[in-house]
Structures are given as C-alpha cells and as structure tokens.
Scaffold this motif. Structure first.
Motif, PDB file in Angstrom:
ATOM      1  N   PRO A   1       0.687  -1.115  -0.098  1.00  0.00           N
ATOM      2  CA  PRO A   1       0.123   0.105   0.099  1.00  0.00           C
ATOM      3  C   PRO A   1       0.855   1.234  -0.291  1.00  0.00           C
ATOM      4  O   PRO A   1       1.792   1.326   0.613  1.00  0.00           O
ATOM      5  CB  PRO A   1      -0.874  -0.065   1.280  1.00  0.00           C
TER       6      PRO A   1
ATOM      7  N   HIS B   1      -3.515   0.954  -4.659  1.00  0.00           N
ATOM      8  CA  HIS B   1      -2.790   1.805  -3.724  1.00  0.00           C
ATOM      9  C   HIS B   1      -3.256   1.029  -2.168  1.00  0.00           C
ATOM     10  O   HIS B   1      -2.073   1.268  -1.276  1.00  0.00           O
ATOM     11  CB  HIS B   1      -3.181   3.301  -3.739  1.00  0.00           C
ATOM     12  N   ARG B   2      -4.149   0.363  -2.027  1.00  0.00           N
ATOM     13  CA  ARG B   2      -4.349  -0.051  -0.787  1.00  0.00           C
ATOM     14  C   ARG B   2      -4.629  -1.685  -0.865  1.00  0.00           C
ATOM     15  O   ARG B   2      -4.635  -2.262  -1.932  1.00  0.00           O
ATOM     16  CB  ARG B   2      -5.870   0.510  -0.416  1.00  0.00           C
ATOM     17  N   SER B   3      -4.831  -2.246   0.060  1.00  0.00           N
ATOM     18  CA  SER B   3      -4.946  -3.747   0.321  1.00  0.00           C
ATOM     19  C   SER B   3      -6.482  -3.956  -0.573  1.00  0.00           C
ATOM     20  O   SER B   3      -7.196  -3.366  -0.261  1.00  0.00           O
ATOM     21  CB  SER B   3      -4.825  -4.195   1.474  1.00  0.00           C
TER      22      SER B   3
ATOM     23  N   ALA C   1      -9.151  -3.257   2.226  1.00  0.00           N
ATOM     24  CA  ALA C   1      -9.256  -1.841   2.296  1.00  0.00           C
ATOM     25  C   ALA C   1      -9.948  -1.154   1.075  1.00  0.00           C
ATOM     26  O   ALA C   1     -10.937  -0.347   1.526  1.00  0.00           O
ATOM     27  CB  ALA C   1      -8.078  -1.216   2.761  1.00  0.00           C
TER      28      ALA C   1
ATOM     29  N   GLY D   1      -9.906   3.783   4.192  1.00  0.00           N
ATOM     30  CA  GLY D   1      -9.039   2.856   3.499  1.00  0.00           C
ATOM     31  C   GLY D   1      -7.637   2.729   4.052  1.00  0.00           C
ATOM     32  O   GLY D   1      -7.142   1.941   4.549  1.00  0.00           O
ATOM     33  N   ARG D   2      -7.303   4.108   4.164  1.00  0.00           N
ATOM     34  CA  ARG D   2      -5.836   4.238   4.848  1.00  0.00           C
ATOM     35  C   ARG D   2      -5.913   3.573   6.113  1.00  0.00           C
ATOM     36  O   ARG D   2      -4.723   3.031   6.865  1.00  0.00           O
ATOM     37  CB  ARG D   2      -5.330   5.671   4.889  1.00  0.00           C
TER      38      ARG D   2
ATOM     39  N   ASP E   1      -5.774  -0.130   6.422  1.00  0.00           N
ATOM     40  CA  ASP E   1      -4.188  -0.881   6.334  1.00  0.00           C
ATOM     41  C   ASP E   1      -3.465  -0.448   7.388  1.00  0.00           C
ATOM     42  O   ASP E   1      -2.748  -1.374   7.730  1.00  0.00           O
ATOM     43  CB  ASP E   1      -3.854  -0.251   4.817  1.00  0.00           C
TER      44      ASP E   1
END
Length: 396
Positions: free
Chosen positions: A9, A229-231, A234, A292-293, A296
């Motif tokens: 991420p 950019h995220r899992s 997420a 989302g951030r 993660d």
C-alpha cells in the motif's frame, strides 16, 4: 518471498492529481444523475415522444439485443470457434429483425400506456456513467475488468445475490415494524402485484441497465484505483462507503436544503443544490479514502490482515447507520431501500473482488433493484415470506 512480490500500500496515496481526478468523476456522476432525470422528465412532459409506439419498440428492442449480445459473450468466453466479423454482422442483422418483431408483439403492438421512459432514463445514466468510468480508467491507466466470471466467480456472485435478496426482504419487514414505509426511496403501499410484463418493462429492465453503469464506475474503475494503492480488503471497504455515500447524498442533500431554499428562484435553487451535492460527494470520497488508509494502518500494526468480508461488513454497517441517523437528522425516514442498499454495495464490492469482473457487481446491483420492488408483494402481503414477516413484526 511471496510477501515481497505483493504490491505494498502507498502510504502517501492519493496524491493531489489522483484525488482531483476521482473528485471530478464523482462530480460528473452528480451532474449525470440530475441531468438525466431532468432530460427524461422534459421528454415525457413536453413532447410525449417516449410513448410513441415506434420509439417504445426501438428502445426495448435495443435492450433485448444488448442482452442477447451479453449472453453470447458469456457463453462463448474462453471457447474456440468464434464467428468472424462478417458472420457476426449477418447474425446480428438477423437477430435484430427477429427481436424487433418479438418485442412489438410481446408488448401488445405496443400496449397502450407503455412508455420508453424507464429504459431511456436508465440507458442515459449508464451510458454517461460508463463514459466517466472509461475516461477515468484511461487517465489513471487502469484496466476495467469486463470478461465474464469464471466458475468460482459465478459462485461468489450467486451467493452475493442471494444475500442481498434476503436482506431486502428483512429490511422491508423491519421498515414496516419501524413505520418507515414513507421513506425517500420507497413507499410500499401496493395493491395488487403488477403484471409480469409491466414488472419486466418497468423494473427489471431499467434496474439491470442502471446496475451496469454503477458497477462500471464504482467497481470497474474506482475500486481498481483503490486496489492499486491499498490492500484488497481496504479497497472493498472504501468503495462500499463511497458507493453508498454517493447515493445517499443524492437524496439527503436536496431534502435538507429544500426548506431553506423555498423562496429562492428555481434556477438559483438548482445551482445551489447541485453545488452542495458535489461538495458533499467529494467529502464522502475523502472519508472513504481515509477509512481505507486507516484499515491498512491498523492491519499493519496488528499484523492481522483481516479479510475483505470484514471490510465489506464494516462499510455496510457504517452505511446503514448513516442511512438511519442521517435521514432522521433531515427529518426523513430511511426506508428499506436505503438500509438494504448499504448491504448491496458491500456485497457488490466483495463480489467484484472475488470475481475480478464488473459482471459480478452488476448482477448484485440489479438483484437489489429488482428485489426492493418485489419484496412487498411477498414479504408483506400474504406471500411466501408472510410467516417470517408475522414473526418479526410480533417481536418488534
């Protein structure tokens, strides 16, 4: 070794340009919803063209041909012996002639009172939103997954569709117990159930078309951007919040501003509402990205790696709470559609992650659109679900 090959991420995502592009796409979504609704309303009230027999026949024939084409693609995916270009053209022309005749006869040549408005409104929405999705995917260098699902993908899609149908039935019964039948999305005071033809033309067809556009945008393009950019978990949770929030804004913001803008001229009123909706949907995007951030970061600290199902459930739960509290704040009832839609967007995001194709979320959104109109006849009016309804209402 395997962990080192996985995409990590991005701690600093989104950068300003990526966030601005997403915000622009969502602003375009707001404009599309308002514009398509106004445009079809003008066609209906001013010209009456949407009830002209030829227009009705052509509109529903086009939908039938698109459905046949999608079915052909699904059946022939991954198989050899496909038709070449000339053969496809010939088959398409022959099918078009047969479909036009079949549609003309099926709707009563065409039946008096049949209108093309539902299919024109939903098709206009899906085309415009699809263009937004494709345009964003090109700018962001994303690939929208449009291949039919694999066998496992169909299984995941089927489970999601069944789950959404069950939740719709329960939400309808629960809304009845809570007295939410006059909510902004649903007013379930039906008499006799509509005829099969009326239900297909007025509900199934437009719900399916609208579902395609929604899936292309939120799951085909936006979820793919989050996933880069995220899992995966997420991304599922973030797009669940975003898809539900964007829909909620479309109903809550006009209702909240309506009392204050009563004396304002209509042209100014629409501009204010439109600007407020754009700002609200951008705020929803910021909240979704932040969630989302946070997901993660918490996973990284605890080294747990919670599954996508947990993220979808969390996003749907937050959406349902927002539906109840938010509508109460603006003086409205949430209605069964709003609460069940929170689950539908989570199921769609999860199905998209499992199947990695927009076919899966499109099927889930279509199932919700159809089920929320069908549930009252069977969950509340002596149908198969009446026993469950009686039990839940008694407990309430």
């Amino acid at each position: 070794m395997c962990a080192s090959l996985q995409r990590q991420p991005s701690a600093g995502w989104p950068i300003a340009a990526e966030y601005a592009a997403l915000a622009a796409v969502l602003a375009g979504l707001v404009v599309v919803r308002v514009g398509v609704g106004y445009g079809t309303g003008a066609l209906r009230s001013v010209t009456g063209i949407l009830r002209v027999p030829l227009v009705v026949t052509v509109a529903y024939s086009a939908v039938a041909l698109a459905a046949l084409g999608a079915g052909f693609v699904a059946l022939t995916a991954g198989r050899g012996g496909r038709l070449d270009g000339d053969e496809l053209v010939q088959a398409g022309l022959a099918a078009a002639a047969l479909v036009v005749v079949a549609v003309y006869l099926a709707i009563g040549r065409p039946a008096v009172g049949v209108s093309a408005e539902p299919v024109v409104r939903s098709a206009g929405y899906s085309v415009a939103v699809g263009l937004l999705a494709v345009g964003y995917a090109r700018v962001a260098d994303l690939e929208v997954p449009t291949a039919p699902p694999t066998r496992d993908g169909w299984l995941a899609t089927g489970l999601a569709v069944v789950a959404v149908a069950v939740v719709v039935a329960l939400a309808t019964v629960g809304a009845t117990a809570a007295g939410w039948l006059d909510g902004p999305f649903a007013a379930f005071r039906y008499g006799a159930a509509p005829s099969a033809l009326s239900f297909v033309l007025g509900t199934v067809v437009p719900a399916t078309i609208t579902a395609v556009g929604t899936a292309l945008l939120f799951n085909g393009a936006v979820q793919a951007a989050f996933r880069r950019h995220r899992s995966p978990a997420a991304a599922v949770g973030a797009v669940t919040l975003l898809a539900f929030g964007a829909d909620w804004v479309g109903a809550a913001v006009p209702a909240a501003l309506s009392p204050a803008l009563g004396p304002v001229p209509a042209s100014v009123r629409w501009l204010v509402v439109l600007a407020a909706m754009v700002l609200a949907v951008v705020a929803v995007l910021a909240a979704a990205v932040a969630c989302g951030r946070l997901w993660d970061e918490r996973d990284a600290l605890s080294d747990s790696g919670r599954p996508a199902l947990a993220a979808a459930g969390a996003g749907a739960a937050v959406g349902a709470v927002v539906a109840v509290v938010g509508y109460a704040f603006v003086g409205l009832s949430p209605g069964p559609a709003a609460v069940s839609y929170a689950v539908a967007v989570g199921a769609a995001a999860l199905a998209s992650e499992r199947a990695r194709t927009v076919w899966a979320p499109a099927a889930v959104y279509a199932a919700h659109g159809v089920a929320i109109q069908l549930a009252p006849y069977y969950a509340l009016s002596g149908g198969p679900g009446n026993g469950a309804a009686t039990v839940l209402l008694t407990l309430a």
